[in-house]
Write a protein that holds these residues in place. Structure first.
Motif, PDB file in Angstrom:
ATOM      1  N   LYS A   3       0.840  -1.194   0.000  1.00  0.00           N
ATOM      2  CA  LYS A   3       0.000   0.000   0.000  1.00  0.00           C
ATOM      3  C   LYS A   3       0.882   1.254   0.000  1.00  0.00           C
ATOM      4  O   LYS A   3       0.623   2.201  -0.756  1.00  0.00           O
ATOM      5  CB  LYS A   3      -0.906  -0.030   1.233  1.00  0.00           C
ATOM      6  CG  LYS A   3      -1.800   1.152   1.367  1.00  0.00           C
ATOM      7  CD  LYS A   3      -2.662   1.021   2.609  1.00  0.00           C
ATOM      8  CE  LYS A   3      -3.403   2.303   2.879  1.00  0.00           C
ATOM      9  NZ  LYS A   3      -4.200   2.246   4.079  1.00  0.00           N
ATOM     10  N   TYR A   4       1.922   1.289   0.811  1.00  0.00           N
ATOM     11  CA  TYR A   4       2.816   2.442   0.872  1.00  0.00           C
ATOM     12  C   TYR A   4       3.605   2.603  -0.433  1.00  0.00           C
ATOM     13  O   TYR A   4       3.828   3.725  -0.906  1.00  0.00           O
ATOM     14  CB  TYR A   4       3.781   2.314   2.057  1.00  0.00           C
ATOM     15  CG  TYR A   4       3.075   2.384   3.381  1.00  0.00           C
ATOM     16  CD1 TYR A   4       2.382   3.535   3.746  1.00  0.00           C
ATOM     17  CD2 TYR A   4       3.113   1.320   4.264  1.00  0.00           C
ATOM     18  CE1 TYR A   4       1.736   3.604   4.970  1.00  0.00           C
ATOM     19  CE2 TYR A   4       2.466   1.377   5.489  1.00  0.00           C
ATOM     20  CZ  TYR A   4       1.774   2.516   5.838  1.00  0.00           C
ATOM     21  OH  TYR A   4       1.127   2.597   7.036  1.00  0.00           O
ATOM     22  N   LEU A   5       4.028   1.506  -0.994  1.00  0.00           N
ATOM     23  CA  LEU A   5       4.758   1.535  -2.260  1.00  0.00           C
ATOM     24  C   LEU A   5       3.873   2.100  -3.372  1.00  0.00           C
ATOM     25  O   LEU A   5       4.323   2.929  -4.165  1.00  0.00           O
ATOM     26  CB  LEU A   5       5.244   0.125  -2.626  1.00  0.00           C
ATOM     27  CG  LEU A   5       6.117   0.016  -3.870  1.00  0.00           C
ATOM     28  CD1 LEU A   5       7.374   0.865  -3.717  1.00  0.00           C
ATOM     29  CD2 LEU A   5       6.491  -1.431  -4.122  1.00  0.00           C
ATOM     30  N   ALA A   6       2.609   1.708  -3.392  1.00  0.00           N
ATOM     31  CA  ALA A   6       1.665   2.213  -4.392  1.00  0.00           C
ATOM     32  C   ALA A   6       1.453   3.709  -4.195  1.00  0.00           C
ATOM     33  O   ALA A   6       1.390   4.475  -5.170  1.00  0.00           O
ATOM     34  CB  ALA A   6       0.344   1.461  -4.300  1.00  0.00           C
ATOM     35  N   GLN A   7       1.343   4.171  -2.936  1.00  0.00           N
ATOM     36  CA  GLN A   7       1.163   5.602  -2.665  1.00  0.00           C
ATOM     37  C   GLN A   7       2.390   6.403  -3.116  1.00  0.00           C
ATOM     38  O   GLN A   7       2.257   7.493  -3.668  1.00  0.00           O
ATOM     39  CB  GLN A   7       0.918   5.820  -1.165  1.00  0.00           C
ATOM     40  CG  GLN A   7      -0.456   5.430  -0.710  1.00  0.00           C
ATOM     41  CD  GLN A   7      -0.648   5.626   0.802  1.00  0.00           C
ATOM     42  OE1 GLN A   7       0.317   5.716   1.555  1.00  0.00           O
ATOM     43  NE2 GLN A   7      -1.911   5.677   1.222  1.00  0.00           N
ATOM     44  N   ILE A   8       3.570   5.872  -2.884  1.00  0.00           N
ATOM     45  CA  ILE A   8       4.801   6.552  -3.303  1.00  0.00           C
ATOM     46  C   ILE A   8       4.845   6.671  -4.826  1.00  0.00           C
ATOM     47  O   ILE A   8       5.191   7.728  -5.375  1.00  0.00           O
ATOM     48  CB  ILE A   8       6.040   5.805  -2.763  1.00  0.00           C
ATOM     49  CG1 ILE A   8       6.112   5.956  -1.238  1.00  0.00           C
ATOM     50  CG2 ILE A   8       7.319   6.307  -3.425  1.00  0.00           C
ATOM     51  CD1 ILE A   8       7.181   5.117  -0.578  1.00  0.00           C
ATOM     52  N   ILE A   9       4.475   5.612  -5.519  1.00  0.00           N
ATOM     53  CA  ILE A   9       4.469   5.622  -6.982  1.00  0.00           C
ATOM     54  C   ILE A   9       3.458   6.640  -7.507  1.00  0.00           C
ATOM     55  O   ILE A   9       3.755   7.416  -8.413  1.00  0.00           O
ATOM     56  CB  ILE A   9       4.192   4.206  -7.540  1.00  0.00           C
ATOM     57  CG1 ILE A   9       5.388   3.294  -7.240  1.00  0.00           C
ATOM     58  CG2 ILE A   9       3.908   4.247  -9.032  1.00  0.00           C
ATOM     59  CD1 ILE A   9       5.171   1.848  -7.576  1.00  0.00           C
ATOM     60  N   VAL A  10       2.261   6.665  -6.906  1.00  0.00           N
ATOM     61  CA  VAL A  10       1.218   7.607  -7.339  1.00  0.00           C
ATOM     62  C   VAL A  10       1.670   9.048  -7.080  1.00  0.00           C
ATOM     63  O   VAL A  10       1.516   9.922  -7.945  1.00  0.00           O
ATOM     64  CB  VAL A  10      -0.124   7.301  -6.633  1.00  0.00           C
ATOM     65  CG1 VAL A  10      -1.125   8.409  -6.850  1.00  0.00           C
ATOM     66  CG2 VAL A  10      -0.680   5.976  -7.125  1.00  0.00           C
ATOM     67  N   MET A  11       2.235   9.295  -5.901  1.00  0.00           N
ATOM     68  CA  MET A  11       2.693  10.647  -5.582  1.00  0.00           C
ATOM     69  C   MET A  11       3.829  11.074  -6.518  1.00  0.00           C
ATOM     70  O   MET A  11       3.869  12.222  -6.996  1.00  0.00           O
ATOM     71  CB  MET A  11       3.154  10.727  -4.124  1.00  0.00           C
ATOM     72  CG  MET A  11       1.999  10.683  -3.130  1.00  0.00           C
ATOM     73  SD  MET A  11       2.542  10.691  -1.420  1.00  0.00           S
ATOM     74  CE  MET A  11       3.375  12.245  -1.309  1.00  0.00           C
ATOM     75  N   GLN A  14       2.375  12.039  -9.837  1.00  0.00           N
ATOM     76  CA  GLN A  14       1.717  13.341  -9.763  1.00  0.00           C
ATOM     77  C   GLN A  14       2.737  14.469  -9.818  1.00  0.00           C
ATOM     78  O   GLN A  14       2.538  15.472 -10.509  1.00  0.00           O
ATOM     79  CB  GLN A  14       0.889  13.444  -8.474  1.00  0.00           C
ATOM     80  CG  GLN A  14      -0.374  12.617  -8.495  1.00  0.00           C
ATOM     81  CD  GLN A  14      -1.118  12.672  -7.156  1.00  0.00           C
ATOM     82  OE1 GLN A  14      -0.551  13.044  -6.141  1.00  0.00           O
ATOM     83  NE2 GLN A  14      -2.388  12.274  -7.190  1.00  0.00           N
ATOM     84  N   VAL A  15       3.829  14.326  -9.086  1.00  0.00           N
ATOM     85  CA  VAL A  15       4.870  15.352  -9.075  1.00  0.00           C
ATOM     86  C   VAL A  15       5.463  15.515 -10.482  1.00  0.00           C
ATOM     87  O   VAL A  15       5.617  16.639 -10.980  1.00  0.00           O
ATOM     88  CB  VAL A  15       5.972  15.009  -8.050  1.00  0.00           C
ATOM     89  CG1 VAL A  15       7.191  15.893  -8.220  1.00  0.00           C
ATOM     90  CG2 VAL A  15       5.424  15.113  -6.640  1.00  0.00           C
ATOM     91  N   VAL A  16       5.775  14.407 -11.128  1.00  0.00           N
ATOM     92  CA  VAL A  16       6.342  14.455 -12.472  1.00  0.00           C
ATOM     93  C   VAL A  16       5.315  15.045 -13.447  1.00  0.00           C
ATOM     94  O   VAL A  16       5.659  15.860 -14.301  1.00  0.00           O
ATOM     95  CB  VAL A  16       6.797  13.044 -12.920  1.00  0.00           C
ATOM     96  CG1 VAL A  16       7.133  13.016 -14.398  1.00  0.00           C
ATOM     97  CG2 VAL A  16       7.980  12.591 -12.086  1.00  0.00           C
ATOM     98  N   GLY A  17       4.070  14.659 -13.314  1.00  0.00           N
ATOM     99  CA  GLY A  17       3.013  15.192 -14.181  1.00  0.00           C
ATOM    100  C   GLY A  17       2.855  16.700 -14.043  1.00  0.00           C
ATOM    101  O   GLY A  17       2.721  17.418 -15.042  1.00  0.00           O
TER     102      GLY A  17
END
Length: 128
Positions: A3-11, A14-17
């Motif tokens: 769950k934390y790994l998925a949140q890090i990837i999503v965040m 978003q930052v790169v986007g």
């Protein structure tokens, strides 16, 4: 843990986007500013290219012109026009290309006289 790994990837995505979107907006604004800076003279030159069917560079190559001076244009035009005269074995096609090139260069000179621009810094230094 997943769950934390998925949140890090999503965040991270978003930052790169957001950074990409910001860079795209800045590039678009810079492009618009450059187009506006070219202004009317750039649009007229493009219209002249469209009208004569020949770009400025093509016209310069045909008449073998390095700088846009009326004297050099006229001198090279007269020489190439005479050399390509049908009476001396020349080609009407080449003669018409020479005429079109001169028309295009004359049009560019007219545009530049109407909208004078500041020469680049290296040309200013050579003139002084």
């Amino acid at each position: 843990m997943a769950k934390y790994l998925a949140q890090i990837i999503v965040m991270g995505a978003q930052v790169v986007g957001r950074a990409f979107a910001r860079a795209l907006r800045q590039e678009f604004a810079a492009s618009q500013a450059a187009a506006e800076a070219r202004g009317r003279a750039g649009r007229q030159s493009a219209a002249a290219s469209s009208f004569t069917g020949m770009t400025l560079q093509e016209a310069q190559q045909i008449l073998n012109i390095s700088t846009l001076t009326p004297e050099e244009i006229q001198k090279n035009y007269e020489h190439l026009f005479k050399v390509n005269d049908k009476a001396v074995g020349g080609s009407l096609y080449l003669q018409s290309k020479v005429v079109r090139a001169k028309e295009r260069l004359d049009e560019e000179l007219t545009i530049r006289q109407q909208h004078p621009t500041k020469p680049p810094a290296d040309q200013q230094q050579q003139q002084t």
